[in-house]
Design a protein around this motif. Structure first.
Motif, PDB file in Angstrom:
ATOM      1  N   ALA A 138      65.442  43.201  89.517  1.00 45.16           N
ATOM      2  CA  ALA A 138      65.160  44.554  89.937  1.00 45.16           C
ATOM      3  C   ALA A 138      65.818  45.558  89.460  1.00 45.16           C
ATOM      4  O   ALA A 138      65.444  46.600  88.944  1.00 45.16           O
ATOM      5  CB  ALA A 138      65.099  44.567  91.475  1.00 45.16           C
ATOM      6  N   CYS A 139      67.339  45.356  89.562  1.00 44.30           N
ATOM      7  CA  CYS A 139      68.284  46.478  88.991  1.00 44.30           C
ATOM      8  C   CYS A 139      68.190  46.381  87.469  1.00 44.30           C
ATOM      9  O   CYS A 139      68.033  47.558  86.770  1.00 44.30           O
ATOM     10  CB  CYS A 139      69.578  46.413  89.475  1.00 44.30           C
ATOM     11  SG  CYS A 139      70.811  47.323  89.036  1.00 44.30           S
ATOM     12  N   SER A 141      66.329  45.269  85.240  1.00 48.83           N
ATOM     13  CA  SER A 141      64.924  46.025  84.328  1.00 48.83           C
ATOM     14  C   SER A 141      64.831  47.577  84.483  1.00 48.83           C
ATOM     15  O   SER A 141      64.066  48.001  83.603  1.00 48.83           O
ATOM     16  CB  SER A 141      63.637  45.380  85.208  1.00 48.83           C
ATOM     17  OG  SER A 141      63.696  45.863  86.646  1.00 48.83           O
ATOM     18  N   GLN A 142      65.709  48.294  85.273  1.00 49.18           N
ATOM     19  CA  GLN A 142      65.722  49.560  85.310  1.00 49.18           C
ATOM     20  C   GLN A 142      66.689  50.103  84.335  1.00 49.18           C
ATOM     21  O   GLN A 142      66.975  51.392  84.291  1.00 49.18           O
ATOM     22  CB  GLN A 142      66.078  50.019  86.931  1.00 49.18           C
ATOM     23  CG  GLN A 142      65.142  49.818  87.542  1.00 49.18           C
ATOM     24  CD  GLN A 142      63.623  50.576  87.489  1.00 49.18           C
ATOM     25  OE1 GLN A 142      63.617  51.621  87.498  1.00 49.18           O
ATOM     26  NE2 GLN A 142      62.614  49.766  87.542  1.00 49.18           N
ATOM     27  N   ALA A 164      65.032  55.707  85.910  1.00 53.32           N
ATOM     28  CA  ALA A 164      65.190  54.501  86.672  1.00 53.32           C
ATOM     29  C   ALA A 164      65.039  54.868  88.194  1.00 53.32           C
ATOM     30  O   ALA A 164      65.232  55.948  88.664  1.00 53.32           O
ATOM     31  CB  ALA A 164      66.732  54.000  86.668  1.00 53.32           C
ATOM     32  N   ALA A 165      64.433  53.899  89.091  1.00 57.36           N
ATOM     33  CA  ALA A 165      64.383  54.186  90.529  1.00 57.36           C
ATOM     34  C   ALA A 165      65.677  53.903  91.192  1.00 57.36           C
ATOM     35  O   ALA A 165      66.312  52.985  91.294  1.00 57.36           O
ATOM     36  CB  ALA A 165      63.263  52.927  90.938  1.00 57.36           C
ATOM     37  N   ASP A 167      66.630  53.594  94.227  1.00 54.84           N
ATOM     38  CA  ASP A 167      66.660  52.545  95.185  1.00 54.84           C
ATOM     39  C   ASP A 167      67.139  51.225  94.711  1.00 54.84           C
ATOM     40  O   ASP A 167      67.573  50.226  95.310  1.00 54.84           O
ATOM     41  CB  ASP A 167      65.476  52.361  95.909  1.00 54.84           C
ATOM     42  CG  ASP A 167      64.140  51.957  95.511  1.00 54.84           C
ATOM     43  OD1 ASP A 167      64.122  52.504  94.210  1.00 54.84           O
ATOM     44  OD2 ASP A 167      63.389  51.251  95.991  1.00 54.84           O
ATOM     45  N   LYS A 168      66.858  50.955  93.463  1.00 57.11           N
ATOM     46  CA  LYS A 168      66.778  49.696  92.491  1.00 57.11           C
ATOM     47  C   LYS A 168      68.180  49.712  91.965  1.00 57.11           C
ATOM     48  O   LYS A 168      68.786  48.626  91.776  1.00 57.11           O
ATOM     49  CB  LYS A 168      65.820  49.555  91.455  1.00 57.11           C
ATOM     50  CG  LYS A 168      64.282  49.712  91.970  1.00 57.11           C
ATOM     51  CD  LYS A 168      63.910  48.490  92.491  1.00 57.11           C
ATOM     52  CE  LYS A 168      62.525  48.555  92.592  1.00 57.11           C
ATOM     53  NZ  LYS A 168      61.907  47.873  93.897  1.00 57.11           N
ATOM     54  N   VAL A 169      69.000  50.854  91.593  1.00 55.46           N
ATOM     55  CA  VAL A 169      70.137  50.845  90.779  1.00 55.46           C
ATOM     56  C   VAL A 169      71.318  51.286  91.521  1.00 55.46           C
ATOM     57  O   VAL A 169      72.595  51.020  91.326  1.00 55.46           O
ATOM     58  CB  VAL A 169      70.035  51.697  89.517  1.00 55.46           C
ATOM     59  CG1 VAL A 169      68.968  50.999  88.602  1.00 55.46           C
ATOM     60  CG2 VAL A 169      69.806  53.029  89.673  1.00 55.46           C
TER      61      VAL A 169
END
Length: 188
Positions: A138-139, A141-142, A164-165, A167-169
């Motif tokens: 999830a992280c 891929s951002q 990048a989102a 909340d993912k990073v």
């Protein structure tokens, strides 16, 4: 520059031996059929040497860590989750810096496996493969790779994409290394 070792001189092992009830270092290099296991006392002296069966690599097993220091033991038990989180972050830093090396951390006699951590690289793996295993898909891929070469130096960075989102990073932390040596990102 370009170091091939971590410049390790044994200070950490000596400190670990001093604070433990017993330490065993088992090591085997490519080409040897059996490993050597060294039992080390609190003074850092080898008290026994024997043959062992193990894979290529080095394992350090520490028993009864800080048992002889009740105050430190009490503090460590009180803050176990924080301490294990910091140990895991250090190991993750080494895995990013050396994505071809296997790392494993196991808390013996733990009530559960929550504190354990392992990084097993795939054959021919690189830092991007390590990122997927360490921070998760999830992280990772951002993020995207950035490579800058100038004046004989190469800077490689795996950074969040502009879109990048958050909340993912967020809350993953930074992993910085120079010449495959992990560095603390929080210190100058």
């Amino acid at each position: 520059i370009g170091g091939s070792s971590l410049g390790f001189r044994g200070e950490a092992l000596a400190s670990a031996a001093e604070m433990s009830g017993g330490m065993t270092v088992t090591t085997r290099v490519e080409g040897e059929q059996v490993a050597t296991a060294l039992k080390i006392d609190q003074q850092g002296e080898v008290i026994a040497q024997e043959r062992a069966s193990t894979a290529v690599g080095t394992t350090v097993k520490i028993a009864d860590f800080i048992k002889s220091n009740p105050v430190r033991r009490q503090v460590a038990l009180k803050h176990t989750d924080q301490i294990l989180k910091r140990i895991k972050h250090v190991l993750q830093s080494f895995a990013f810096a050396r994505p071809h090396v296997r790392f494993s951390f196991k808390v013996l006699k733990a009530k559960n496996d929550k504190g354990n951590w392992m990084y097993a690289p795939k054959v021919g793996g690189n830092a991007e493969d390590a990122a997927f295993k360490i921070v998760g898909a999830a992280c990772a891929s951002q993020c995207t790779w950035s490579v800058i070469e100038e004046h004989g130096f190469t800077l490689q960075a795996f950074l969040p994409k502009p879109d990048a989102a958050a909340d993912k990073v967020s809350n993953v932390g930074a992993f910085v290394s120079v010449d495959r040596r992990p560095m603390a990102a929080s210190r100058g």
